[in-house]
Design a protein around this motif. Structure first.
Motif, PDB file in Angstrom:
ATOM      1  N   GLY A   9      10.183  -2.668   3.481  1.00 45.46           N
ATOM      2  CA  GLY A   9       8.746  -2.530   3.686  1.00 45.46           C
ATOM      3  C   GLY A   9       8.001  -2.878   2.424  1.00 45.46           C
ATOM      4  O   GLY A   9       8.572  -2.913   1.324  1.00 45.46           O
ATOM      5  N   ALA A  55       4.081  -2.095   0.450  1.00 38.65           N
ATOM      6  CA  ALA A  55       2.802  -1.371   0.429  1.00 38.65           C
ATOM      7  C   ALA A  55       1.760  -2.279  -0.223  1.00 38.65           C
ATOM      8  O   ALA A  55       2.071  -2.982  -1.183  1.00 38.65           O
ATOM      9  CB  ALA A  55       2.953  -0.089  -0.371  1.00 38.65           C
ATOM     10  N   ARG A  56       0.585  -2.297   0.319  1.00 39.86           N
ATOM     11  CA  ARG A  56      -0.468  -3.119  -0.275  1.00 39.86           C
ATOM     12  C   ARG A  56      -1.814  -2.461  -0.027  1.00 39.86           C
ATOM     13  O   ARG A  56      -2.038  -1.895   1.041  1.00 39.86           O
ATOM     14  CB  ARG A  56      -0.444  -4.516   0.367  1.00 39.86           C
ATOM     15  CG  ARG A  56      -1.377  -5.488  -0.291  1.00 39.86           C
ATOM     16  CD  ARG A  56      -1.108  -6.895   0.163  1.00 39.86           C
ATOM     17  NE  ARG A  56       0.229  -7.356  -0.196  1.00 39.86           N
ATOM     18  CZ  ARG A  56       0.783  -8.494   0.248  1.00 39.86           C
ATOM     19  NH1 ARG A  56       0.110  -9.263   1.092  1.00 39.86           N
ATOM     20  NH2 ARG A  56       1.981  -8.850  -0.117  1.00 39.86           N
ATOM     21  N   VAL A 104       2.180  -7.878   5.610  1.00 42.18           N
ATOM     22  CA  VAL A 104       2.424  -6.433   5.732  1.00 42.18           C
ATOM     23  C   VAL A 104       2.970  -6.094   7.114  1.00 42.18           C
ATOM     24  O   VAL A 104       3.989  -5.396   7.246  1.00 42.18           O
ATOM     25  CB  VAL A 104       1.120  -5.630   5.432  1.00 42.18           C
ATOM     26  CG1 VAL A 104       1.362  -4.143   5.659  1.00 42.18           C
ATOM     27  CG2 VAL A 104       0.654  -5.891   4.011  1.00 42.18           C
ATOM     28  N   ASN A 163       6.801  -4.844   7.705  1.00 45.71           N
ATOM     29  CA  ASN A 163       6.968  -3.428   8.060  1.00 45.71           C
ATOM     30  C   ASN A 163       7.207  -3.208   9.550  1.00 45.71           C
ATOM     31  O   ASN A 163       7.895  -2.253   9.923  1.00 45.71           O
ATOM     32  CB  ASN A 163       5.717  -2.634   7.656  1.00 45.71           C
ATOM     33  CG  ASN A 163       5.502  -2.615   6.152  1.00 45.71           C
ATOM     34  OD1 ASN A 163       6.292  -3.167   5.404  1.00 45.71           O
ATOM     35  ND2 ASN A 163       4.432  -1.989   5.720  1.00 45.71           N
ATOM     36  N   THR A 222       6.089   6.772   7.046  1.00 46.29           N
ATOM     37  CA  THR A 222       5.373   7.420   5.948  1.00 46.29           C
ATOM     38  C   THR A 222       4.689   8.702   6.399  1.00 46.29           C
ATOM     39  O   THR A 222       4.360   8.852   7.584  1.00 46.29           O
ATOM     40  CB  THR A 222       4.310   6.456   5.377  1.00 46.29           C
ATOM     41  OG1 THR A 222       3.370   7.195   4.599  1.00 46.29           O
ATOM     42  CG2 THR A 222       3.520   5.767   6.477  1.00 46.29           C
ATOM     43  N   MET A 233      -5.470   1.400   2.789  1.00 45.59           N
ATOM     44  CA  MET A 233      -4.167   0.781   3.111  1.00 45.59           C
ATOM     45  C   MET A 233      -4.128   0.526   4.620  1.00 45.59           C
ATOM     46  O   MET A 233      -3.168   0.894   5.285  1.00 45.59           O
ATOM     47  CB  MET A 233      -3.008   1.712   2.729  1.00 45.59           C
ATOM     48  CG  MET A 233      -2.910   2.056   1.260  1.00 45.59           C
ATOM     49  SD  MET A 233      -1.497   3.153   0.919  1.00 45.59           S
ATOM     50  CE  MET A 233      -0.113   2.015   1.010  1.00 45.59           C
ATOM     51  N   TYR A 287      -0.980  -1.324   6.042  1.00 49.82           N
ATOM     52  CA  TYR A 287       0.247  -0.523   5.852  1.00 49.82           C
ATOM     53  C   TYR A 287       0.265   0.623   6.863  1.00 49.82           C
ATOM     54  O   TYR A 287       1.248   0.840   7.573  1.00 49.82           O
ATOM     55  CB  TYR A 287       0.285   0.021   4.423  1.00 49.82           C
ATOM     56  CG  TYR A 287       1.506   0.862   4.104  1.00 49.82           C
ATOM     57  CD1 TYR A 287       2.711   0.270   3.759  1.00 49.82           C
ATOM     58  CD2 TYR A 287       1.448   2.255   4.152  1.00 49.82           C
ATOM     59  CE1 TYR A 287       3.828   1.043   3.452  1.00 49.82           C
ATOM     60  CE2 TYR A 287       2.556   3.031   3.853  1.00 49.82           C
ATOM     61  CZ  TYR A 287       3.748   2.410   3.497  1.00 49.82           C
ATOM     62  OH  TYR A 287       4.852   3.182   3.219  1.00 49.82           O
ATOM     63  N   ASN A 288      -0.844   1.350   6.923  1.00 48.17           N
ATOM     64  CA  ASN A 288      -0.891   2.506   7.823  1.00 48.17           C
ATOM     65  C   ASN A 288      -0.734   2.080   9.284  1.00 48.17           C
ATOM     66  O   ASN A 288       0.010   2.705  10.053  1.00 48.17           O
ATOM     67  CB  ASN A 288      -2.198   3.274   7.615  1.00 48.17           C
ATOM     68  CG  ASN A 288      -2.217   3.984   6.267  1.00 48.17           C
ATOM     69  OD1 ASN A 288      -1.168   4.354   5.744  1.00 48.17           O
ATOM     70  ND2 ASN A 288      -3.389   4.158   5.696  1.00 48.17           N
ATOM     71  N   SER A 334       0.738  -0.571  10.411  1.00 46.28           N
ATOM     72  CA  SER A 334       2.106  -1.053  10.676  1.00 46.28           C
ATOM     73  C   SER A 334       3.061   0.120  10.856  1.00 46.28           C
ATOM     74  O   SER A 334       3.992   0.055  11.666  1.00 46.28           O
ATOM     75  CB  SER A 334       2.587  -1.966   9.546  1.00 46.28           C
ATOM     76  OG  SER A 334       2.773  -1.240   8.336  1.00 46.28           O
ATOM     77  N   LYS A 335       2.832   1.211  10.117  1.00 51.88           N
ATOM     78  CA  LYS A 335       3.729   2.366  10.241  1.00 51.88           C
ATOM     79  C   LYS A 335       3.417   3.173  11.505  1.00 51.88           C
ATOM     80  O   LYS A 335       4.329   3.701  12.140  1.00 51.88           O
ATOM     81  CB  LYS A 335       3.629   3.246   8.991  1.00 51.88           C
ATOM     82  CG  LYS A 335       4.114   2.571   7.702  1.00 51.88           C
ATOM     83  CD  LYS A 335       5.609   2.244   7.733  1.00 51.88           C
ATOM     84  CE  LYS A 335       6.131   1.786   6.377  1.00 51.88           C
ATOM     85  NZ  LYS A 335       7.565   1.444   6.377  1.00 51.88           N
TER      86      LYS A 335
END
Ligand SMILES: NC(=O)c1ccc[n+]([C@@H]2O[C@H](COP(=O)([O-])OP(=O)(O)OC[C@H]3O[C@@H](n4cnc5c(N)ncnc54)[C@H](O)[C@@H]3O)[C@@H](O)[C@H]2O)c1
Length: 251
Positions: free
Chosen positions: A79, A81-82, A100, A104, A132, A149, A152-153, A155-156
């Motif tokens: 993964g 993070a950005r 991203v 991820n 996460t 983010m 990132y968020n 994608s998770k």
């Protein structure tokens, strides 16, 4: 039964490296991949590959089957993070989305599609998706501080769709699927992302080896163990399976 085989993605450093070393020490045959050349230092079958590329994922899974003839564990760990925001410009937004979400989320979809038919045929297997605590914060705590983010968020969060659906549909085929939702863990990613942070703060972070021990505990539950769970691993809380249970169901 022949040796159990585990695929670990993003294993050149950080959590992935701890998973590969920890599962290797526990007796699993390791198939590990990373885009970074540091992957060559690991023991086992190691491949340089980009997990967001369908051909690379096929190559890894085919190599695992060619070498070992089975896949028991898949840890979707790779993964990035950005810092990304709703107000970012169009061009960088599109580029960040590809990178991203590709790394991820698309990667986890790809590995699932490649590995699930093999696990169905075996009537056994366990998929662990690395997520996460932005998705699953300490119960009762507000999710402050995780803005900036968005990709990132997202994608998770999207991993939940795969974790919960796969758990529901693969459970009857003997396959478990769980997510682990980590808080701050001392890895190259977090050190780089956090920037200049006091050593006293870093000392509070969890260690990759602790998370690996949790994954080993999860695996050790065996075919009747929990599935469809998101396990919370939080700074300042014990990193143990029974302290992590919150969502999902036990079969
Ligand atoms: N460290 C934390 O605090 C933390 C917290 C929550 C979740 N996570 C998650 O844990 C996982 C591992 O993170 P980490 O902190 O060990 O990061 P890290 O950057 O230290 O290690 C990630 C590894 O993934 C590899 N990788 C990145 N893109 C790849 C690609 N396209 N193909 C193949 N390999 C690729 C990197 O080269 C690197 O070796 C990530 O999914 C991350 O989102 C980490």
């Amino acid at each position: 039964m022949s040796e159990q085989v585990a695929i670990i993605t993003g294993a050149a450093k950080g959590l992935g490296r701890a998973f590969a070393e920890g599962l290797g020490n526990a007796g699993f045959a390791i198939v590990a991949c990373d885009i970074d050349s540091g992957i060559d230092e690991l023991e086992g079958l190691t491949l340089r590959a980009d997990v967001s590329k369908p051909d690379d994922v096929r190559r890894i899974v085919d190599a695992a089957m060619h070498e070992h003839g089975r896949i028991d564990i898949l840890v979707n760990n790779a993964g990035i993070a950005r810092a990304t925001r709703a107000g970012d410009d169009w061009e960088s937004g599109l580029r960040d989305f590809d990178e991203v979400v590709g790394t991820n989320f698309f990667s986890t979809f790809l590995f699932g599609r490649a590995v699930a038919p093999i696990m169905i045929e075996q009537r056994s297997g366990h998929i662990v998706n690395v997520s996460t605590d932005h998705v699953y914060p300490i119960p009762g705590e507000r999710v402050w501080g995780h803005g900036g983010m968005d990709l990132y968020n997202a994608s998770k969060w999207a991993l939940n769709g795969l974790t919960l659906d796969w758990a529901a549909t693969l459970g009857s085929r003997g396959i478990r699927v769980n997510g682990i939702c980590l808080g701050a863990t001392d890895t190259p990613m977090l050190r780089e992302f956090a920037g200049r942070v006091d050593e006293s703060v870093i000392a509070t972070w969890m260690l990759p080896e602790q998370i690996c021990d949790l994954v080993l505990e999860l695996i050790a539950e065996g075919p009747e163990g929990r599935t469809g769970h998101n396990l919370g691993c939080w700074v300042g809380r014990p990193v143990r399976l029974d302290d992590s249970i919150e969502a999902g169901h036990r079969r």
